[in-house]
Design a protein around this motif. Sequence first.
Motif, mmCIF file in Angstrom:
data_model
loop_
_atom_site.group_PDB
_atom_site.id
_atom_site.type_symbol
_atom_site.label_atom_id
_atom_site.label_comp_id
_atom_site.label_asym_id
_atom_site.label_seq_id
_atom_site.Cartn_x
_atom_site.Cartn_y
_atom_site.Cartn_z
ATOM 1 N N ALA A 268 0.896 -1.076 -0.027
ATOM 2 C CA ALA A 268 -0.053 0.206 0.070
ATOM 3 C C ALA A 268 1.219 1.391 0.573
ATOM 4 C CB ALA A 268 -0.715 -0.041 1.400
ATOM 5 N N SER A 269 2.036 1.184 0.958
ATOM 6 C CA SER A 269 2.663 2.513 0.597
ATOM 7 C C SER A 269 3.339 3.223 -0.798
ATOM 8 C CB SER A 269 4.231 1.702 1.237
ATOM 9 O OG SER A 269 5.012 0.675 0.989
ATOM 10 N N PHE A 270 3.007 1.772 -1.766
ATOM 11 C CA PHE A 270 3.641 2.589 -3.194
ATOM 12 C C PHE A 270 2.621 3.870 -3.259
ATOM 13 C CE2 PHE A 270 5.840 -1.598 -5.104
ATOM 14 C CZ PHE A 270 7.020 -0.457 -4.608
ATOM 15 N N ALA A 271 1.434 3.370 -3.148
ATOM 16 C CA ALA A 271 0.545 4.410 -3.754
ATOM 17 C C ALA A 271 0.754 6.481 -2.943
ATOM 18 C CB ALA A 271 -1.228 4.366 -2.865
ATOM 19 N N ASP A 272 1.803 6.221 -1.417
ATOM 20 C CA ASP A 272 1.958 6.817 -1.032
ATOM 21 C C ASP A 272 3.413 7.774 -2.271
ATOM 22 O OD1 ASP A 272 0.108 6.849 0.376
ATOM 23 O OD2 ASP A 272 1.671 5.816 2.365
ATOM 24 N N ALA A 273 3.990 6.746 -1.940
ATOM 25 C CA ALA A 273 5.191 6.947 -3.355
ATOM 26 C C ALA A 273 5.280 7.246 -4.198
ATOM 27 C CB ALA A 273 5.931 5.927 -3.056
ATOM 28 N N ILE A 274 4.081 7.397 -4.753
ATOM 29 C CA ILE A 274 3.455 8.084 -5.621
ATOM 30 C C ILE A 274 2.766 8.977 -6.446
ATOM 31 C CG2 ILE A 274 2.364 7.990 -8.255
ATOM 32 C CD1 ILE A 274 2.598 4.832 -7.788
ATOM 33 N N LEU A 275 2.100 9.647 -5.094
ATOM 34 C CA LEU A 275 2.112 11.068 -4.879
ATOM 35 C C LEU A 275 3.107 11.595 -4.270
ATOM 36 C CD1 LEU A 275 -1.381 9.645 -2.639
ATOM 37 C CD2 LEU A 275 -1.532 10.692 -4.876
ATOM 38 N N ALA A 276 3.748 11.133 -3.747
ATOM 39 C CA ALA A 276 5.116 11.832 -3.543
ATOM 40 C C ALA A 276 5.102 12.930 -4.717
ATOM 41 C CB ALA A 276 5.789 11.679 -1.688
ATOM 42 N N PHE A 277 6.003 11.459 -5.363
ATOM 43 C CA PHE A 277 6.476 11.614 -6.016
ATOM 44 C C PHE A 277 5.813 12.368 -6.809
ATOM 45 C CE2 PHE A 277 8.092 10.826 -10.898
ATOM 46 C CZ PHE A 277 9.795 11.018 -10.683
ATOM 47 N N HIS A 278 4.904 12.555 -7.668
ATOM 48 C CA HIS A 278 3.940 13.290 -8.610
ATOM 49 C C HIS A 278 3.310 14.870 -7.956
ATOM 50 C CE1 HIS A 278 1.386 13.979 -12.286
ATOM 51 N NE2 HIS A 278 0.395 14.301 -10.818
ATOM 52 N N GLY A 279 3.547 14.905 -6.214
ATOM 53 C CA GLY A 279 3.698 15.910 -6.219
ATOM 54 C C GLY A 279 1.975 16.603 -5.847
ATOM 55 N N ARG A 280 1.516 15.943 -6.638
ATOM 56 C CA ARG A 280 -0.407 16.922 -6.374
ATOM 57 C C ARG A 280 -1.140 15.230 -6.165
ATOM 58 N NH1 ARG A 280 2.038 17.703 -10.621
ATOM 59 N NH2 ARG A 280 0.748 17.631 -12.317
ATOM 60 N N GLU A 281 -2.414 15.596 -5.667
ATOM 61 C CA GLU A 281 -3.235 14.205 -6.275
ATOM 62 C C GLU A 281 -3.829 14.588 -7.847
ATOM 63 O OE1 GLU A 281 -8.196 13.667 -5.483
ATOM 64 O OE2 GLU A 281 -7.074 13.213 -4.137
ATOM 65 N N PRO A 282 -3.418 13.031 -8.619
ATOM 66 C CA PRO A 282 -3.640 13.633 -9.893
ATOM 67 C C PRO A 282 -5.112 13.582 -10.411
ATOM 68 C CG PRO A 282 -3.364 11.088 -9.285
ATOM 69 C CD PRO A 282 -3.001 11.952 -8.284
ATOM 70 N N ALA A 283 -5.079 14.105 -11.322
ATOM 71 C CA ALA A 283 -6.810 14.679 -12.410
ATOM 72 C C ALA A 283 -6.922 13.208 -12.464
ATOM 73 C CB ALA A 283 -7.002 15.593 -12.984
ATOM 74 N N SER A 284 -6.134 12.308 -12.904
ATOM 75 C CA SER A 284 -5.973 11.347 -14.238
ATOM 76 C C SER A 284 -5.168 9.753 -13.593
ATOM 77 C CB SER A 284 -6.788 11.346 -15.642
ATOM 78 O OG SER A 284 -5.748 12.151 -16.154
ATOM 79 N N VAL A 285 -6.103 8.484 -13.934
ATOM 80 C CA VAL A 285 -5.134 7.878 -13.550
ATOM 81 C C VAL A 285 -4.785 6.729 -14.641
ATOM 82 C CG1 VAL A 285 -4.100 5.917 -12.125
ATOM 83 C CG2 VAL A 285 -4.275 8.366 -11.690
ATOM 84 N N ALA A 286 -4.214 5.818 -15.457
ATOM 85 C CA ALA A 286 -4.635 5.086 -16.655
ATOM 86 C C ALA A 286 -3.352 4.319 -16.021
ATOM 87 C CB ALA A 286 -4.418 4.810 -17.678
ATOM 88 N N GLU A 287 -3.478 2.980 -16.277
ATOM 89 C CA GLU A 287 -2.887 1.851 -15.413
ATOM 90 C C GLU A 287 -3.154 0.724 -16.790
ATOM 91 O OE1 GLU A 287 -3.105 -2.572 -12.972
ATOM 92 O OE2 GLU A 287 -4.879 -1.444 -12.418
ATOM 93 N N ILE A 288 -2.072 0.295 -17.364
ATOM 94 C CA ILE A 288 -1.546 -0.785 -18.262
ATOM 95 C C ILE A 288 -1.843 -2.276 -17.721
ATOM 96 C CG2 ILE A 288 0.091 -0.858 -20.323
ATOM 97 C CD1 ILE A 288 1.729 1.046 -19.884
ATOM 98 N N GLY A 289 -2.280 -3.372 -18.380
ATOM 99 C CA GLY A 289 -2.515 -4.163 -18.309
ATOM 100 C C GLY A 289 -3.134 -5.087 -17.067
ATOM 101 N N ALA A 290 -4.081 -4.101 -16.804
ATOM 102 C CA ALA A 290 -4.537 -4.036 -15.317
ATOM 103 C C ALA A 290 -5.218 -5.785 -14.312
ATOM 104 C CB ALA A 290 -6.318 -3.269 -14.986
ATOM 105 N N GLY A 291 -4.782 -6.534 -15.718
ATOM 106 C CA GLY A 291 -5.072 -7.788 -15.190
ATOM 107 C C GLY A 291 -6.517 -7.533 -14.583
ATOM 108 N N THR A 292 -6.557 -8.593 -13.214
ATOM 109 C CA THR A 292 -7.457 -8.701 -12.018
ATOM 110 C C THR A 292 -7.827 -7.937 -11.114
ATOM 111 O OG1 THR A 292 -6.765 -9.980 -10.810
ATOM 112 C CG2 THR A 292 -7.119 -11.564 -13.016
ATOM 113 N N GLY A 293 -6.579 -7.089 -11.314
ATOM 114 C CA GLY A 293 -7.008 -5.770 -10.470
ATOM 115 C C GLY A 293 -5.824 -5.416 -9.230
ATOM 116 N N LYS A 294 -4.881 -6.071 -9.055
ATOM 117 C CA LYS A 294 -3.490 -6.813 -8.064
ATOM 118 C C LYS A 294 -3.288 -4.480 -8.060
ATOM 119 C CE LYS A 294 -3.939 -10.924 -7.194
ATOM 120 N NZ LYS A 294 -4.481 -10.980 -5.621
ATOM 121 N N GLY A 295 -2.860 -4.522 -9.207
ATOM 122 C CA GLY A 295 -1.944 -3.217 -9.079
ATOM 123 C C GLY A 295 -2.967 -1.850 -8.624
ATOM 124 N N THR A 296 -4.510 -2.188 -9.601
ATOM 125 C CA THR A 296 -4.909 -1.373 -9.560
ATOM 126 C C THR A 296 -5.490 -0.752 -7.681
ATOM 127 O OG1 THR A 296 -6.120 -2.792 -11.409
ATOM 128 C CG2 THR A 296 -7.479 -1.179 -10.157
#
Length: 243
Positions: free
Chosen positions: A20-48
């Motif tokens: 779950a800490s990966f979400a915090d890491a992505i937000l910290a890197f991006h610097g703000r809450e994103p308006a839009s997110v897309a996922e490549i090869g989402a499968g059954t939703g593990k990364g989603t």
Amino acid sequence: MRLFGEVAGLYDAARPGYPASFADAILAFHGREPASVAEIGAGTGKGTAVLARLGGTLTCIEPDPRMAAPLIARFPSATVHTGTFEEWTPPPGGVDVLGCAMAWHWLDPATRNERARDALSAGGTLAIFGHRYGYADPAQGAAIQAALNDLDPTVQDRPVDWFHEDVLAAGLFTGVHKQVVNTPLPLDRTAYLDLTRTFGPFLRHSPELQRRGLERLGRLIDDFGGTVTLDLRTTLVLGSRAG
């Protein structure tokens, strides 16, 4: 990538999720809450499950309807594009975050970085993450690898964190760096064999070779006392669109 649809339910049950800490890491890197997110090869939703915590509208790209079915059930607010990343058209101006969990290797090496950059908004964030399945006990790992090599000597592992090097080499993203989380993952005989049954190299073989492989691996796990502990290396690679 449609290889996994025949075991979609097993894939969803047997594959480990992501920190779950990966979400915090992505937000910290991006610097703000994103308006839009897309996922490549989402499968059954593990990364989603990670990307859904970022906020913003979520689009999941998954080419196999059999894999997309549990994804749609779990994330009803997401827009699911049933097709390949190459067939998907990004929204005008791109998306703020583009994620990819355990699917980067399915994309065309000659074009994947350029397509990812072009799908992002200015200053957008690329987030690639995935597992590498090692073994806590090197002797157990060597025995299992020897058994797998006997069944199919052509299968070779990619280098550790290869997608980090891939993004760096492309030179299309700035601030590229990686984070690594190591997690011990004990599995009993059934859980380990179920996980094995979801791997691409295993699924490509005939039912007879699959059966022989599972029998041999099962005997090894029995010899280990009924449990094998994986050293699960989970890597997150982040980069910003340059320009």
